[in-house]
Motif scaffolding. Structure first.
Motif, mmCIF file in Angstrom:
data_model
loop_
_atom_site.group_PDB
_atom_site.id
_atom_site.type_symbol
_atom_site.label_atom_id
_atom_site.label_comp_id
_atom_site.label_asym_id
_atom_site.label_seq_id
_atom_site.Cartn_x
_atom_site.Cartn_y
_atom_site.Cartn_z
ATOM 1 N N MET A 1 30.304 65.397 55.683
ATOM 2 C CA MET A 1 29.621 66.238 54.714
ATOM 3 C C MET A 1 29.138 67.363 55.762
ATOM 4 O O MET A 1 28.635 67.140 56.684
ATOM 5 C CB MET A 1 28.595 65.591 54.197
ATOM 6 N N PRO A 2 28.791 68.486 55.115
ATOM 7 C CA PRO A 2 28.057 69.582 55.895
ATOM 8 C C PRO A 2 26.435 69.498 55.603
ATOM 9 O O PRO A 2 26.069 68.325 55.348
ATOM 10 C CB PRO A 2 28.568 70.911 54.909
ATOM 11 N N LEU A 3 25.790 70.461 55.938
ATOM 12 C CA LEU A 3 24.468 70.376 55.954
ATOM 13 C C LEU A 3 23.941 69.904 54.490
ATOM 14 O O LEU A 3 24.456 70.193 53.606
ATOM 15 C CB LEU A 3 23.842 71.850 56.157
ATOM 16 N N TYR A 4 22.993 69.018 54.784
ATOM 17 C CA TYR A 4 22.388 68.199 53.572
ATOM 18 C C TYR A 4 21.129 69.052 52.725
ATOM 19 O O TYR A 4 21.187 69.409 51.718
ATOM 20 C CB TYR A 4 22.010 66.850 53.750
ATOM 21 N N LYS A 5 20.240 69.599 53.765
ATOM 22 C CA LYS A 5 18.932 70.126 53.189
ATOM 23 C C LYS A 5 18.402 71.120 54.439
ATOM 24 O O LYS A 5 18.514 70.635 55.530
ATOM 25 C CB LYS A 5 17.986 69.178 52.783
ATOM 26 N N THR A 6 17.886 72.371 53.800
ATOM 27 C CA THR A 6 17.306 73.315 55.004
ATOM 28 C C THR A 6 15.947 73.507 54.188
ATOM 29 O O THR A 6 15.924 73.942 53.170
ATOM 30 C CB THR A 6 18.265 74.509 55.110
ATOM 31 N N LEU A 7 14.771 73.597 55.262
ATOM 32 C CA LEU A 7 13.787 73.680 54.961
ATOM 33 C C LEU A 7 13.098 74.897 55.835
ATOM 34 O O LEU A 7 13.439 74.474 56.771
ATOM 35 C CB LEU A 7 12.721 72.453 54.660
ATOM 36 N N TRP A 18 20.967 66.407 58.012
ATOM 37 C CA TRP A 18 22.579 66.133 57.842
ATOM 38 C C TRP A 18 22.655 64.638 57.299
ATOM 39 O O TRP A 18 22.044 63.872 57.716
ATOM 40 C CB TRP A 18 23.252 66.047 59.250
ATOM 41 N N LYS A 19 23.505 64.759 56.465
ATOM 42 C CA LYS A 19 24.211 63.766 55.709
ATOM 43 C C LYS A 19 25.319 62.925 56.383
ATOM 44 O O LYS A 19 26.383 63.739 56.500
ATOM 45 C CB LYS A 19 24.185 63.203 54.179
ATOM 46 N N ILE A 20 25.342 61.835 57.259
ATOM 47 C CA ILE A 20 26.490 61.467 58.037
ATOM 48 C C ILE A 20 27.505 60.758 57.090
ATOM 49 O O ILE A 20 27.278 59.502 57.076
ATOM 50 C CB ILE A 20 25.896 60.695 59.039
ATOM 51 N N THR A 21 28.501 61.475 56.695
ATOM 52 C CA THR A 21 29.502 60.815 55.908
ATOM 53 C C THR A 21 30.670 60.803 56.829
ATOM 54 O O THR A 21 31.682 60.375 56.451
ATOM 55 C CB THR A 21 29.875 61.537 54.755
ATOM 56 N N THR A 93 22.297 56.921 58.106
ATOM 57 C CA THR A 93 23.103 57.738 57.509
ATOM 58 C C THR A 93 22.634 59.223 57.515
ATOM 59 O O THR A 93 23.387 60.182 56.873
ATOM 60 C CB THR A 93 24.061 57.428 56.198
ATOM 61 N N PHE A 94 21.495 59.378 58.162
ATOM 62 C CA PHE A 94 20.697 60.680 58.164
ATOM 63 C C PHE A 94 20.207 61.109 59.371
ATOM 64 O O PHE A 94 19.854 60.289 60.106
ATOM 65 C CB PHE A 94 19.645 60.897 56.926
ATOM 66 N N SER A 95 20.287 62.302 59.616
ATOM 67 C CA SER A 95 19.847 62.887 60.883
ATOM 68 C C SER A 95 19.024 64.160 60.449
ATOM 69 O O SER A 95 19.213 64.967 59.615
ATOM 70 C CB SER A 95 20.908 63.175 61.935
#
Length: 209
Positions: A1-7, A18-21, A93-95
């Protein structure tokens, strides 16, 4: 998966999650690792840890950095060669990576009931405002842990104790922010902290007030 969230907490600071899928091979193929880091990855016994490590390198790319731009000091704190400040975290599953012009810390934790068993090891003052009958008690414990872990990472000082040297000011989950303090060797340091929940995880990051 691409980038999950940017703040973007402020003009000098960016947080990326990043959500690690992806599989291990899919994460490894597009990036280049320093020889010592390749050896480190191959030596990891858990594929989950391998994927977490590699996902952080993908986050570095999102910031315009490579594995070669990152190094660690004698205390294990990460640094960037261009002098910007960085903090890194991964959980299951997240970094997450935060980059800032000033000192910064970040932590992600999976929400699990067992944190209640060790709460007395990292909290003292906070018991004054927490209600153990609150159905969000565990969520609040995890927020406090994430904040204190963020403080520990940015302070990077041997001997700093979650229990004795850090405290988190009262908060509600709806506020999604609070202040926290480090009280160390007769000096007090105040930090702005922000937190949020997602998919059974909690993330917090800390910046100087």
């Amino acid at each position: 998966m691409p980038l999950y969230k940017t703040l973007t907490p402020n003009s000098q600071t960016t947080v990326k999650i990043w959500k690690i899928t992806e599989t291990y091979d899919d994460l490894l193929e597009p990036i280049s690792l320093k020889p010592e880091n390749m050896k480190r990855v191959l030596g990891m016994k858990s594929e989950l840890h391998q994927r977490g490590f590699l996902s952080v390198r993908h986050l570095l790319l999102e910031f315009g950095y490579t594995d070669d731009d990152l190094f660690y000091d004698e205390y294990g704190k990460p640094h960037l060669k261009d002098g910007k400040h960085i903090s890194i975290t991964h959980s299951f599953t997240f970094s997450g990576v935060v980059v800032s012009d000033g000192i910064v810390g970040i932590d992600i934790e999976k929400q699990r009931e067992k944190i209640g068993v060790i709460a007395h090891k990292f909290m003292d003052y906070e018991y004054q405002y927490l209600d153990q009958s609150d159905d969000k008690y565990i969520n609040k414990l995890i927020v406090i842990w994430c904040i204190k872990e963020s403080l520990y990472k940015l302070f990077a000082t041997p001997g700093l104790s979650f229990l004795q040297n850090t405290l988190v000011i009262p908060f509600t989950l709806e506020e999604a922010s609070t202040h926290a303090w480090i009280d160390y060797q007769d000096k007090k340091y105040r930090f702005d902290t922000t937190f949020f929940e997602f998919e059974g995880f909690t993330c917090a990051y800390a910046l100087p007030s």
